[in-house]
Structures are given as C-alpha cells and as structure tokens.
Write an enzyme that holds these catalytic residues in place. Structure first.
Site, PDB file in Angstrom:
ATOM      1  N   GLY A  14       1.069  -1.583  -0.156  1.00  0.00           N
ATOM      2  CA  GLY A  14      -0.006  -0.385   0.075  1.00  0.00           C
ATOM      3  C   GLY A  14       0.992   1.376   0.312  1.00  0.00           C
ATOM      4  O   GLY A  14       2.556   1.942   0.560  1.00  0.00           O
ATOM      5  N   ARG A  75       0.848  -5.168  -6.166  1.00  0.00           N
ATOM      6  CA  ARG A  75       0.589  -6.231  -5.645  1.00  0.00           C
ATOM      7  C   ARG A  75       1.173  -7.162  -6.491  1.00  0.00           C
ATOM      8  O   ARG A  75       0.761  -7.221  -7.246  1.00  0.00           O
ATOM      9  CB  ARG A  75      -0.477  -6.800  -4.985  1.00  0.00           C
ATOM     10  CG  ARG A  75      -1.318  -5.325  -4.063  1.00  0.00           C
ATOM     11  CD  ARG A  75      -0.920  -5.805  -2.754  1.00  0.00           C
ATOM     12  NE  ARG A  75      -1.674  -4.475  -1.927  1.00  0.00           N
ATOM     13  CZ  ARG A  75      -1.476  -4.410  -0.499  1.00  0.00           C
ATOM     14  NH1 ARG A  75      -0.931  -4.378  -0.090  1.00  0.00           N
ATOM     15  NH2 ARG A  75      -2.326  -3.361  -0.268  1.00  0.00           N
ATOM     16  N   ASP A 106       4.383  -4.871   6.039  1.00  0.00           N
ATOM     17  CA  ASP A 106       5.171  -6.065   6.623  1.00  0.00           C
ATOM     18  C   ASP A 106       5.375  -6.934   5.256  1.00  0.00           C
ATOM     19  O   ASP A 106       5.896  -7.732   5.373  1.00  0.00           O
ATOM     20  CB  ASP A 106       4.619  -6.400   7.823  1.00  0.00           C
ATOM     21  CG  ASP A 106       3.482  -7.175   7.362  1.00  0.00           C
ATOM     22  OD1 ASP A 106       2.697  -6.266   6.510  1.00  0.00           O
ATOM     23  OD2 ASP A 106       2.517  -7.546   8.481  1.00  0.00           O
ATOM     24  N   GLY A 107       4.301  -7.068   4.561  1.00  0.00           N
ATOM     25  CA  GLY A 107       4.624  -7.589   3.728  1.00  0.00           C
ATOM     26  C   GLY A 107       5.849  -7.490   2.683  1.00  0.00           C
ATOM     27  O   GLY A 107       6.828  -8.551   1.722  1.00  0.00           O
ATOM     28  N   SER A 108       6.130  -6.101   2.670  1.00  0.00           N
ATOM     29  CA  SER A 108       7.133  -5.650   1.528  1.00  0.00           C
ATOM     30  C   SER A 108       8.318  -6.502   1.856  1.00  0.00           C
ATOM     31  O   SER A 108       9.015  -7.111   1.494  1.00  0.00           O
ATOM     32  CB  SER A 108       7.423  -4.327   1.313  1.00  0.00           C
ATOM     33  OG  SER A 108       6.154  -4.117   0.811  1.00  0.00           O
ATOM     34  N   THR A 129       4.294   2.403   5.563  1.00  0.00           N
ATOM     35  CA  THR A 129       2.709   1.996   5.808  1.00  0.00           C
ATOM     36  C   THR A 129       1.768   2.976   6.791  1.00  0.00           C
ATOM     37  O   THR A 129       2.681   3.281   8.100  1.00  0.00           O
ATOM     38  CB  THR A 129       2.278   0.621   6.711  1.00  0.00           C
ATOM     39  OG1 THR A 129       1.100   0.149   6.845  1.00  0.00           O
ATOM     40  CG2 THR A 129       3.441   0.447   7.708  1.00  0.00           C
ATOM     41  N   ASP A 131       0.197   2.455   8.952  1.00  0.00           N
ATOM     42  CA  ASP A 131      -0.459   1.468   9.931  1.00  0.00           C
ATOM     43  C   ASP A 131       0.035   1.233  10.920  1.00  0.00           C
ATOM     44  O   ASP A 131      -0.431   1.631  12.258  1.00  0.00           O
ATOM     45  CB  ASP A 131      -0.930  -0.093   9.254  1.00  0.00           C
ATOM     46  CG  ASP A 131      -1.803  -0.359   8.485  1.00  0.00           C
ATOM     47  OD1 ASP A 131      -2.482  -0.029   7.506  1.00  0.00           O
ATOM     48  OD2 ASP A 131      -1.747  -1.101   7.763  1.00  0.00           O
ATOM     49  N   ASP A 133       2.238  -0.142  11.812  1.00  0.00           N
ATOM     50  CA  ASP A 133       2.168  -1.993  12.521  1.00  0.00           C
ATOM     51  C   ASP A 133       3.448  -2.593  12.640  1.00  0.00           C
ATOM     52  O   ASP A 133       3.812  -3.746  13.258  1.00  0.00           O
ATOM     53  CB  ASP A 133       1.064  -2.866  12.480  1.00  0.00           C
ATOM     54  CG  ASP A 133       1.221  -3.092  10.874  1.00  0.00           C
ATOM     55  OD1 ASP A 133       1.911  -2.074   9.863  1.00  0.00           O
ATOM     56  OD2 ASP A 133       0.457  -3.511  10.568  1.00  0.00           O
ATOM     57  N   ARG A 175      -5.644  -2.199   9.460  1.00  0.00           N
ATOM     58  CA  ARG A 175      -5.441  -4.008   9.102  1.00  0.00           C
ATOM     59  C   ARG A 175      -6.013  -4.513  10.032  1.00  0.00           C
ATOM     60  O   ARG A 175      -7.196  -3.842  11.236  1.00  0.00           O
ATOM     61  CB  ARG A 175      -4.604  -4.678   8.202  1.00  0.00           C
ATOM     62  CG  ARG A 175      -4.731  -5.263   7.508  1.00  0.00           C
ATOM     63  CD  ARG A 175      -3.532  -5.104   6.693  1.00  0.00           C
ATOM     64  NE  ARG A 175      -2.411  -5.033   7.292  1.00  0.00           N
ATOM     65  CZ  ARG A 175      -1.756  -5.528   6.794  1.00  0.00           C
ATOM     66  NH1 ARG A 175      -1.301  -6.066   5.557  1.00  0.00           N
ATOM     67  NH2 ARG A 175      -0.641  -4.955   7.397  1.00  0.00           N
ATOM     68  N   GLY A 189     -10.719  14.220  20.002  1.00  0.00           N
ATOM     69  CA  GLY A 189     -11.697  14.276  21.424  1.00  0.00           C
ATOM     70  C   GLY A 189     -13.032  13.109  20.358  1.00  0.00           C
ATOM     71  O   GLY A 189     -14.400  13.602  21.892  1.00  0.00           O
ATOM     72  N   LYS A 217     -24.162  13.833  27.112  1.00  0.00           N
ATOM     73  CA  LYS A 217     -23.404  13.873  25.913  1.00  0.00           C
ATOM     74  C   LYS A 217     -24.940  14.336  24.733  1.00  0.00           C
ATOM     75  O   LYS A 217     -25.653  12.908  24.666  1.00  0.00           O
ATOM     76  CB  LYS A 217     -22.724  12.964  25.643  1.00  0.00           C
ATOM     77  CG  LYS A 217     -21.304  13.625  25.943  1.00  0.00           C
ATOM     78  CD  LYS A 217     -20.335  13.315  25.479  1.00  0.00           C
ATOM     79  CE  LYS A 217     -19.085  13.647  26.468  1.00  0.00           C
ATOM     80  NZ  LYS A 217     -17.728  12.977  25.562  1.00  0.00           N
ATOM     81  N   ARG A 250     -25.576   6.805  12.942  1.00  0.00           N
ATOM     82  CA  ARG A 250     -24.885   6.493  10.872  1.00  0.00           C
ATOM     83  C   ARG A 250     -23.327   5.502  11.507  1.00  0.00           C
ATOM     84  O   ARG A 250     -22.587   6.270  12.685  1.00  0.00           O
ATOM     85  CB  ARG A 250     -24.370   8.102  11.578  1.00  0.00           C
ATOM     86  CG  ARG A 250     -26.120   8.633  11.023  1.00  0.00           C
ATOM     87  CD  ARG A 250     -26.224   8.660   9.730  1.00  0.00           C
ATOM     88  NE  ARG A 250     -27.946   9.214   9.513  1.00  0.00           N
ATOM     89  CZ  ARG A 250     -28.989   8.995   9.843  1.00  0.00           C
ATOM     90  NH1 ARG A 250     -29.209   7.561  11.067  1.00  0.00           N
ATOM     91  NH2 ARG A 250     -30.280   9.479   9.604  1.00  0.00           N
ATOM     92  N   HIS A 256      -9.369   4.838   1.576  1.00  0.00           N
ATOM     93  CA  HIS A 256      -8.271   5.273   1.148  1.00  0.00           C
ATOM     94  C   HIS A 256      -8.332   6.737   1.280  1.00  0.00           C
ATOM     95  O   HIS A 256      -6.925   7.683   0.821  1.00  0.00           O
ATOM     96  CB  HIS A 256      -8.259   4.786  -0.441  1.00  0.00           C
ATOM     97  CG  HIS A 256      -8.421   3.283  -0.827  1.00  0.00           C
ATOM     98  ND1 HIS A 256      -9.472   2.714  -0.536  1.00  0.00           N
ATOM     99  CD2 HIS A 256      -6.454   2.252  -0.823  1.00  0.00           C
ATOM    100  CE1 HIS A 256      -8.666   1.667  -0.339  1.00  0.00           C
ATOM    101  NE2 HIS A 256      -7.506   1.180  -0.840  1.00  0.00           N
TER     102      HIS A 256
END
Length: 326
Positions: A14, A75, A106-108, A129, A131, A133, A175, A189, A217, A250, A256
């Site tokens: 990504g 990919r 991590d895939g890369s 990334t 993410d 992660d 992910r 917030g 609230k 909602r 993306h």
C-alpha cells in the site's frame, strides 16, 4: 562482501504519504556517497518484468511534497513464489544492482527477507505504511499524515453529529492494528475507539454504551479499526440498531482518503532521515535490517524481528482516552 556500486530502490504494498520523500533521500544519499541508483517501478512486479531506470538527482526533484509514490506500487503474487524471486534476482544481476532498498509494510519486508536469504543480496527495509504496525520503530512513514487526515475528517463529522444528536461510527484503516483508531480518537476528542487488540478481552460496544455514552452528551463519535477481528463500523452500527434502538446511528468509512495527501513535516523528516540511514547502513555492511526510529534515534531492526513480532498497543493511551471521554 563484494563492495556495493549500485543500489535498487522500490516501493511495495500500500502507498503511504512520505514514500516520495524516502525515495528522494535514498537516491540523493546514494549519489552523495558515490553509488549508482536504479529506480524500480511497480514494486516487485517491476523487478520481475524489468521496469528499471537509472535515477539521477533531478529524477527526485520536487517530489518531497507529493503523496503516493512516483515509483508506483503493485501487489505481486508471482514474487511470493521461488520461481518469481529467481526471475527478479536475474533482473538485478542484469541491471548490475548489488543491493536493494525496499519501502513498504510487513509484506514488502517479508519479500525482501526471502530474496536476501535465497540470493545473499543485501536488502534494507524502510517502514512505509500508514498502519504503524511494524515492530521496532516508534513510527512508520505515512502514519502521522494519515492520523492528521483522520483528525480533519472527524472534526467535520462532529459538526454534523452535534447538530443532529447522533452516534457516529467512523471506520479507519489499520488492518489488524489499532494505532490509527486509538490515537485518532484521542486527537479528535472522540468518545471511544474499538480496536482489534482488545476484541477478545471485552465487548467493546457494551463497555462504551455502559461507560462512555453519558446522558449529558447529545452526540458521540466512536472510531473503529477496520479489521476482520472487529467486524468494522457497519457491524457495530447494526448491533446498536438491534440492541440499543433508541440511538440514531450513522456510519462513515474514511477508506482510501487516509492513504493520500501531502505528507506532514513529521513524515517528510523521518522519511528523509530513514532514507539517508539506509545508505549509511549499506556502507557499514549492514544487511537484512529495517531502519527504525526509537526515542528519536535511528536503529537497525533485523527483518525477522520487525516482521514476526506484533507491535504492542500502549495501554496508557487507552486510559487517557477513557478518562477524557467522560
């Protein structure tokens, strides 16, 4: 080890804002240190099909401010096979590429690690990334920009949520990691964050309704990490409709949107620092490591560690969110 004369660079998986800043830094640091640079288009796919071009300083002029990646990304299932990696390695030999710098998640980095092991090629990874992660680095390239995009979106959603006295579930990327959801919730917030890390421990929706959705609230915003583990925002909206029909619910899925946009100063700076460090690492004879940043210092993290270990969520952040959402 044979001396390195030519470095290949690719972006994979990504896209993330700041990848271009990293491409620029790698290219210029390599040239500064007397190395040749070859840009590989469309990630590992381009390595297999030979979409490779020599990069000079001017190839990376005026790209630091751009989101996405000028090298494109794709990919590549073929690279996951030993045959595909063999074709990729043959292309490297043909092009005279002695070392590879891979910017991705991590895939890369898993792909780089396999190539390094099978063909004894020095590979250096940069954590690109949104993410956040990857283990061994405090932050990844693109994470800060994505966080700011989420913040901007949630600020706007809050105007509507308040006007209509609604409960909004906002789904963010990540992910199987809750960093964007949790830190996004603190920054915006929001009243709560539903993240995969805690899904097995408690019913996060029940906790939120019980604690967070105070009578005082009129509206609430909950950030949900997209993940098969949490089921995403739609799953929770459905549950509220069935279990707590008194709330007007909602859903907004940011999708993306979070991947694009001009990188923040923070992302440009870490991408630049990591890019320079990747060339430095090669000059020092390092191989098969990811460049990370810990406590604002550059660190080398072995691929095995960066990929295998799960990056833990700081529980302190969960406490902060809980205390501030009363």
């Amino acid at each position: 080890m044979a001396s390195i004369k030519c470095v290949g660079i690719l972006t994979s998986g990504g896209d993330a804002p700041g990848m271009n800043a990293a491409i620029r830094a790698v290219t210029r640091a390599a040239i500064y240190n007397g190395l040749k640079v070859k840009g590989i288009y469309r990630g590992y796919k381009g390595l297999i099909t030979g979409e490779i071009q020599e990069f000079k300083t001017q190839n990376v002029s005026n790209i630091i401010q751009l989101g996405g990646t000028i090298l494109k990304t794709a990919r590549c299932m073929e690279f996951k096979t030993p045959e595909g990696r063999q074709v990729a390695h043959e292309a490297m030999v043909r092009e005279g590429i002695d070392a590879l710098i891979v910017i991705g998640g991590d895939g890369s980095l898993t792909g780089a690690r396999l190539l390094a092991e099978e063909y004894d090629v020095p590979c250096i990874g940069l954590p690109g990334t949104i993410d956040n992660d990857l283990y061994g680095t405090d932050t990844t390239i693109g994470y800060d920009t994505a966080l700011n995009t989420i913040l901007d979106a949630v600020d706007k959603i809050r105007d509507t949520a308040t006007s209509h006295e609604r409960l909004f579930f906002v789904e963010v990327m990540g992910r199987d990691a809750g960093f964007l959801a949790l830190n996004g919730a603190i920054a915006a917030g929001a009243e709560a964050a539903i993240i995969p890390e805690f899904n097995t421990e408690v019913d996060q929706l029940e906790e939120f309704i019980k604690n967070g959705f105070r009578k005082s609230k009129s509206s609430s915003i909950v950030l949900v990490a997209e993940s098969e583990i949490t089921g995403g925002a739609m799953h929770y909206a459905e549950r509220v409709k069935n279990e707590y029909p008194q709330y007007d619910v909602r859903v907004t899925i940011l999708g993306h949107l979070q991947r694009g946009g001009r990188p923040t100063a923070h992302d440009r700076i870490i991408a630049s620092r990591m890019g320079v460090a990747s060339i430095q690492a090669l000059m020092e004879g390092q191989r098969n490591v990811m460049i990370g940043i810990e406590n604002d210092k550059i660190v080398y993290v072995p691929f095995a560690k960066a990929i295998k270990n799960d990056k833990p969520i700081d529980r302190e952040l969960v406490n902060v969110l809980n205390e501030l959402s009363i």
